[in-house]
Design a protein around this motif. Sequence first.
Motif, mmCIF file in Angstrom:
data_model
loop_
_atom_site.group_PDB
_atom_site.id
_atom_site.type_symbol
_atom_site.label_atom_id
_atom_site.label_comp_id
_atom_site.label_asym_id
_atom_site.label_seq_id
_atom_site.Cartn_x
_atom_site.Cartn_y
_atom_site.Cartn_z
ATOM 1 N N ASN A 50 -3.397 -9.566 35.962
ATOM 2 C CA ASN A 50 -3.729 -10.955 36.215
ATOM 3 C C ASN A 50 -3.961 -11.686 34.898
ATOM 4 O O ASN A 50 -3.971 -11.082 33.822
ATOM 5 C CB ASN A 50 -4.949 -11.077 37.136
ATOM 6 N N GLN B 297 -5.431 4.258 45.767
ATOM 7 C CA GLN B 297 -4.056 4.397 46.234
ATOM 8 C C GLN B 297 -3.538 5.767 45.825
ATOM 9 O O GLN B 297 -3.519 6.120 44.654
ATOM 10 C CB GLN B 297 -3.175 3.303 45.632
ATOM 11 N N ARG C 35 1.012 -5.113 37.448
ATOM 12 C CA ARG C 35 -0.196 -5.567 38.128
ATOM 13 C C ARG C 35 -1.233 -6.055 37.117
ATOM 14 O O ARG C 35 -2.239 -5.431 36.863
ATOM 15 C CB ARG C 35 -0.759 -4.408 38.953
ATOM 16 N N GLU D 57 -3.638 -1.859 36.059
ATOM 17 C CA GLU D 57 -5.062 -1.949 36.347
ATOM 18 C C GLU D 57 -5.691 -0.586 36.571
ATOM 19 O O GLU D 57 -5.008 0.392 36.884
ATOM 20 C CB GLU D 57 -5.290 -2.812 37.590
ATOM 21 N N THR E 221 -8.610 1.348 41.530
ATOM 22 C CA THR E 221 -8.880 0.009 41.015
ATOM 23 C C THR E 221 -10.124 -0.523 41.705
ATOM 24 O O THR E 221 -10.695 0.126 42.591
ATOM 25 C CB THR E 221 -7.696 -0.940 41.280
ATOM 26 N N GLU E 222 -10.538 -1.714 41.297
ATOM 27 C CA GLU E 222 -11.701 -2.332 41.922
ATOM 28 C C GLU E 222 -11.462 -2.606 43.402
ATOM 29 O O GLU E 222 -12.398 -2.643 44.204
ATOM 30 C CB GLU E 222 -12.051 -3.625 41.177
ATOM 31 N N LYS E 223 -10.185 -2.728 43.749
ATOM 32 C CA LYS E 223 -9.857 -3.034 45.133
ATOM 33 C C LYS E 223 -9.862 -1.799 46.029
ATOM 34 O O LYS E 223 -9.973 -1.910 47.242
ATOM 35 C CB LYS E 223 -8.480 -3.698 45.200
ATOM 36 N N GLY E 224 -9.683 -0.616 45.444
ATOM 37 C CA GLY E 224 -9.671 0.583 46.266
ATOM 38 C C GLY E 224 -8.893 1.706 45.620
ATOM 39 O O GLY E 224 -8.633 1.712 44.413
#
Length: 1009
Positions: free
Chosen positions: A16, A174, A14, A154, A169-172
């Motif tokens: 980018n 898990q 993961r 990440e 992560t910045e997205k949430g």
Amino acid sequence: MTGSSSFLKRTGLRLNYRTIGVILLFLFRQEQAHAIDPSRAVGQYLRQQWQVESGSTAIRINAIAQTPDGYLWVGTDENLLRFDGFRFEEIQPHSEGLAPIRHVLNLIVDSGGALWVRTEDSRVLRYKNGSFKSLLSPEQGESTVTAIGKPLGEGIFASGLSYGLVQVTEKGIQQIHRNAESLTLAIVQTTDDLWLGTRENGLLNWSHNTLNVMNQGIPDLKVNSLLATSSSQLWIGTDGGLAHWDGHKTVSDVLPAEMNSLQILTIVQDRDGNLWIGSSRGLIRYNSRGAQWMPRDARDRGTAVTAVFEDREGNLWFGSGGNLERLRDSPLTTYGNPEEAAGDQYGPVYADSRGRTWFAPLTGGLYWMRDGITHPVVTAGLDKDIVYSIDGRGDEIWLGRQRGGLTRLDAVGDIIKAKTWTTANGLAENSVYAVHLNRDGSLWMGTLTSGASHFQGGKFHPFDVGNGLISNTVAAIEEGSDGTMWFATPRGLSALHGLAVKSYGTTDGLASSDVVSLLADPQGGVWVGTTGGFSFADKGQIRRIDVPLRSPETVVGIALDRQGLLWLATTMRVLSVRRSALLQLPLVAGAFRSYGMQDGIHSTEGVRRNRSVVADVAGNIWITTNRGLSASSPSVSRPSPIAIPQVEGVMSDGVALPTSGEVRIPAGAHRLTFNYAGLDLRSPERVRFRYRLDGFDKKWSPPMEGREAVYTNLVPGKYKFRVVAANMDGQWNPVESAVSLYVQPLLWQRWEFEIACVGILLLMAVWIYRARMRYLIVQANMRFEERLIERTRIARELHDTLLQGFISASLHLHVTAESMPPQSPIQGSLQTVLQMMEKVIEEGRNAVKGLRTFHGTRRGLEQMFRELISELGAEDAAGYSVVVEGELRSLRAAVYEEVWRIGREAVINAWRHSQARQITVRFEYSSARLTLSVIDDGRGMDAAMIHRGRPEHWGLQGMRERAARMGARLHIESRPGQGTRVVLTIPAAIAFHDDMRDRKLASTGLGRM
């Protein structure tokens, strides 16, 4: 939140493109730095300490990290600090929804360059681009976060009592595993597995969706720290000691017995493979050489090391109590005083091919050292004599002694045999100052009073002034690559090639005739160190090298390492420079690097002895100074990471302004201050800066050490402040840090108002200028007219009185001479007197003619001044020069005369009275004025003499009167011992011809001149 069976695979992929770019940039920077040298003793690292305080109380350091912008972050019991190498700055969230950070437990920088902060109040904050964001907190459902860790992908791992093991992560968030039965203290990921260190359940392994207990062999079930060093290697720090998982089993007896039961708090491995262990009793280094304690003193004895971190520059940082400490390699290592050696002032040094370093104290004796262990040499009475010089090959060591002549040592292992030659064996004298072993096995030696000798076939062959040597005092001897023998003497440099001898002095290019040190260059030629500078001799030509030396500074030692660095030791400094840079013309600015105490040497003063700087077979440079024996490492030539510039703040009249976006400066601000830093934590004190303010500065500032730029009274408009930084090697970072700003205008600073004011001022200035010029021309014409009348009157009086008297006397003498017999004894005297009177009359007529009208000469003033020095009878005019700047313009006749007479008086004064070595006459022609400057470096004058002049001398007063008469300004600057500067300034309207203007003035009656 849901679990995932393919969690490990996804976390590894993961990434980018932006993340990959940051990682590559960070790795590139790290490759330029070298880490802590594992071959050194722990006590040989340079150690520096900063105390972190809250008020007057030291606060404990719990975590250390570094973000890609170069800042070091320090988490303490009370706050979060950012460190730039000089000062700590507390960083707090600016968002109203976030509480202040008070107690930091962990810091992690993720693969995207963001900083993650775990606090005691169970929050996990993410800091990037100057702002904080809370991603895990009690408000978000997590009651207590007990540990965070860095994944391969990440974000971070986190373990909490509510969510269990998760990836944030910045997205949430898990979830990975509920993990409710264990309180996790440490998390680390290898390529294959995820490892957890717990407070009570020991070591856990999460692999293939299964949690496994791995407690066999660990010394204690409380695991404080974990370190993954490869795909399957793991270091485990517990309350009961250190353990190592090798992929199959856990081993706990890695450290010596006295370190086995320590409480291990943190573990870090640097890029050179050293393992650094923070324990309850201090810091330990563990590598292939074994385990060593960091030396402790009364300040830190028994203090726990709670945080350890290696930065991008290769420095090791650790927190010990309330102290932040840094360990780093130094370019030079200085060896302490051996108990056997008398003092720490050493003279000659020699490194043999057996790994031994031979050195001799200035007070007497000889020692050799290997692996830091020193051994005295007492054979042949060496412990009671002073060794001047050392050279050798293999086990054969040759010594030049102060009283004992020439000695050869055969050093096989620890057995040393000696043989000595003195005057009884044919040696020229028993004081041998320099020895040099040739490639053919023969030996050259130099003495202080008897020249040099060549020892070959068991016999001494003298070479002294009788054989062509320039002096019988020999300071150094070198054999060139072509077989030429070079001899350094206080009278110059001698070269012996075959039977031909040639000597060189300052006229041939030597920096000084007193030659002290030599080094034969393997590519040809010889480097020459003198009391006045540095030179290079090759193929019969000598070129002086512009080494930045101070006077008096002597180059006492020269050596070349394998990386092409030329090392110089002087009586004041230790320098290095790339050999290739020295042979370039011109020499690149900043090519030389100077070494000081912060580089590992105890003194910067070299020792004047033959071979006080040498290179060993490993490429290290050995240098003796007046405070020890120092050695360089090949790593000294590796470039340092580039310094990262950062604009840290902008202040307007002492008020800090926000720097996000365009900074708006309030109208009427008087003082604008920019604070900036250059992030190079290895040597922040050596970072240099250049800055410019676009819209104000036309070019970059010169390189400087200051970390602040101040501008005052900027006009309204848009600007951009830019700063770049250079590291200790002088390498400039091509990436700059910049901030844009806009200075807001006051009401009267609007462009319409300014245009109206400028127009009015221009009209007034033109009117004032024209009026002033007319007034000055009228005054000058009046003065010149008065002067012309007075000169004419004096000429008439001289002609009618003194000159006529001389003519009358001459006629009477002619009559007398004609009436005397030709054979009269006084006839010759009369003829001589007549000739003298004719000459006086002719000179009188010329003087009268000159008083009436000064015709000058067709030659320019510049040529007249160039020829003036010969009129003064100077034998050497090397220090006299005439310089003309600007376009030549025609002078008025009267001005021409006055300028000549004032300048001539100034030059004569400088030549006859000031004992000047340099005299410069400078003409500056411009549209506004004519300026004549006479500058000398003589003994100068005090203020009283400038004002009154020398007793019974009227030169200065006459110069002032002449300048005043023609409306010019005469300014004299001088101080005792600092020379004199005489400046004559004449307005253009008075000085120069202007035909069109003269015709206009003539029509008004003002143009007669």
